[in-house]
Scaffold this active site. Structure first.
Site, PDB file in Angstrom:
ATOM      1  N   ASP A   6       0.852  -1.190   0.000  1.00  0.00           N
ATOM      2  CA  ASP A   6       0.000   0.000   0.000  1.00  0.00           C
ATOM      3  C   ASP A   6       0.887   1.239   0.000  1.00  0.00           C
ATOM      4  O   ASP A   6       1.708   1.424   0.905  1.00  0.00           O
ATOM      5  CB  ASP A   6      -0.905  -0.014   1.233  1.00  0.00           C
ATOM      6  CG  ASP A   6      -2.078   0.945   1.113  1.00  0.00           C
ATOM      7  OD1 ASP A   6      -2.157   1.660   0.100  1.00  0.00           O
ATOM      8  OD2 ASP A   6      -2.912   0.974   2.036  1.00  0.00           O
ATOM      9  N   ASP A 100      -3.140   2.573  -5.848  1.00  0.00           N
ATOM     10  CA  ASP A 100      -2.017   2.614  -4.908  1.00  0.00           C
ATOM     11  C   ASP A 100      -1.895   1.410  -3.998  1.00  0.00           C
ATOM     12  O   ASP A 100      -1.112   1.444  -3.043  1.00  0.00           O
ATOM     13  CB  ASP A 100      -2.103   3.884  -4.060  1.00  0.00           C
ATOM     14  CG  ASP A 100      -3.385   3.966  -3.251  1.00  0.00           C
ATOM     15  OD1 ASP A 100      -4.337   3.235  -3.569  1.00  0.00           O
ATOM     16  OD2 ASP A 100      -3.438   4.764  -2.302  1.00  0.00           O
ATOM     17  N   GLU A 101      -2.625   0.339  -4.243  1.00  0.00           N
ATOM     18  CA  GLU A 101      -2.466  -0.847  -3.401  1.00  0.00           C
ATOM     19  C   GLU A 101      -2.814  -2.109  -4.174  1.00  0.00           C
ATOM     20  O   GLU A 101      -3.579  -2.087  -5.128  1.00  0.00           O
ATOM     21  CB  GLU A 101      -3.303  -0.743  -2.125  1.00  0.00           C
ATOM     22  CG  GLU A 101      -4.795  -0.745  -2.349  1.00  0.00           C
ATOM     23  CD  GLU A 101      -5.575  -0.817  -1.041  1.00  0.00           C
ATOM     24  OE1 GLU A 101      -5.182  -1.571  -0.128  1.00  0.00           O
ATOM     25  OE2 GLU A 101      -6.589  -0.104  -0.941  1.00  0.00           O
TER      26      GLU A 101
END
Length: 396
Positions: A6, A100-101
């Protein structure tokens, strides 16, 4: 073993990277001049109580000297693709959850890249070296444990939970760490005497089910380290979705329609950003007792229109409510059967596309405003009730 990677305060971290004068300062993406809402906040800004989905006016009051910057969603998407490319260097089994993860299953690449710990360290160091961005990594044999591990390690953290250490890791954590437990659920569990995950683990399963129904069985499984979900490859490539779990169960149709409107807007916007058209729309519906249902409809012509997606989603909601009138814990919309939006399209013979063109212009303008001012800066009137409630009780 499974990794959950993350990126830390992703949008804000990208801005701090690109503008060195912002490093170490409270940075807020979106919400500038008191308009719209906060899209992201750096950890320096979070120290003042600023968080995503907060009205910009409130953020300014909390930290007048913060640096407010306009979001650059296309740029963030480009950086996100670079992050994902790094993931694929270490394993082909990657399940992106957002820009983003992602979850990564590294079980099949240990001989090539070393132990899961070595892989996690290398991924984090590669992201830092090549992209100059911080990331947190959680490693565990189960997806939900890997996610908890990365959350606990933030920011710029690294937490590994070995297979024989899952119980020791989970036991002291508050029940709110379990997937599916929001503020209302936490209060209910605490009222029944369940404060830690260990409290749920040691409870007799039948007794817990008698108290909480299927939700109790779900919590007992997680508390005992049972999570059969696998890392799903190319999750976003096969479908695009958006869902929300409510702090309080909803039952009135006006509120549910507002949520469906909000979800339709967000999902359609992601679809257009990905340059895809959808031919299947699915509504996911979770009742207060944790039973989950879904209804889907296949379209005659693929679309990326917010209005078309919303109309179908509202019809699916009405169909679902006629069968399942109980309070709702979660609603979600997913789009499947994706095709390339740039592929040749069948033209209408008698001008029926006029209304479609008008709708497309509205979508294009909405996307442009969202890119400049943040995704919540403009939304349909039908979404207003949910957006107001969401901003009052934001999800961190």
């Amino acid at each position: 073993m499974i990794l959950h990677v993350d990126m830390d305060a992703f949008y804000a971290s990208v801005e701090q990277r690109d503008r060195p004068e912002l490093r170490g300062r409270p940075v807020v993406v979106g919400g500038s001049e008191g308009r719209g809402v906060v899209t992201a906040a750096s950890y320096e800004a979070r120290e003042y109580g600023i968080h995503s989905a907060m009205p910009g006016s409130r953020a300014i009051k909390l930290c007048p000297h913060a640096d407010f910057v306009r979001g650059r969603l296309d740029h963030y998407a480009s950086v996100g693709r670079a992050v994902r490319e790094i993931f694929h260097r270490f394993t082909p089994v990657v399940q992106p959850l957002s820009l983003d993860e992602a979850f990564l299953d590294v079980s099949g690449t240990i001989r090539l890249h070393g132990s899961p710990r070595e892989i996690g360290i290398n991924i984090r160091e590669t992201i830092r070296r090549e992209l100059d961005l911080p990331a947190s990594v959680g490693i565990a044999p189960l997806k939900f444990v890997a996610k908890i591990a990365s959350d606990i390690g933030k920011p710029n953290g690294f937490v590994e939970v070995p297979a024989d250490g899952v119980r020791e890791f989970l036991d002291p954590l508050p029940v709110s760490r379990l997937w599916g437990v929001g503020k209302v659920g936490q209060t209910k569990l605490q009222r029944l005497g369940y404060r830690t995950i260990a409290d749920l683990r040691v409870k007799d399963l039948d007794a817990l089910k008698s108290q909480l129904g299927r939700w109790g069985e779900h919590l007992w499984n997680l508390a005992n380290g049972i999570d059969r979900r696998q890392v799903v490859v190319d999750h976003l490539a096969k479908g695009i979705g958006h869902e929300r779990t409510f702090a309080e169960d909803l039952s009135d149709i006006e509120s549910l329609n507002a949520v469906v409107s909000y979800l339709s807007e967000q999902t359609a916007r992601r679809l257009r950003r990905a340059r895809r058209l959808a031919s299947t729309i699915t509504l996911k519906y979770r009742r207060e007792d944790f039973q989950t249902f879904s209804r889907a409809r296949k379209l005659s012509t693929p679309t990326d229109s917010t209005l078309e997606i919303l109309q179908v989603a509202e019809e699916l909601l009405l169909e679902m409510r006629s069968r399942e009138p109980r309070s709702v814990r979660l609603l979600g919309i997913s789009l499947g059967g994706l095709t390339d939006a740039d592929a040749p399209k069948q033209l209408h013979l008698f001008g029926e596309e006029t209304g479609e063109n008008a709708s497309s212009k509205v979508d294009t303008l909405s996307d442009q405003i969202a890119t400049k001012l943040g995704k919540h800066s403009l939304y349909r009137a039908s979404s207003h009730q949910w957006v107001d409630r969401k901003n009052t009780k934001p999800k961190n």
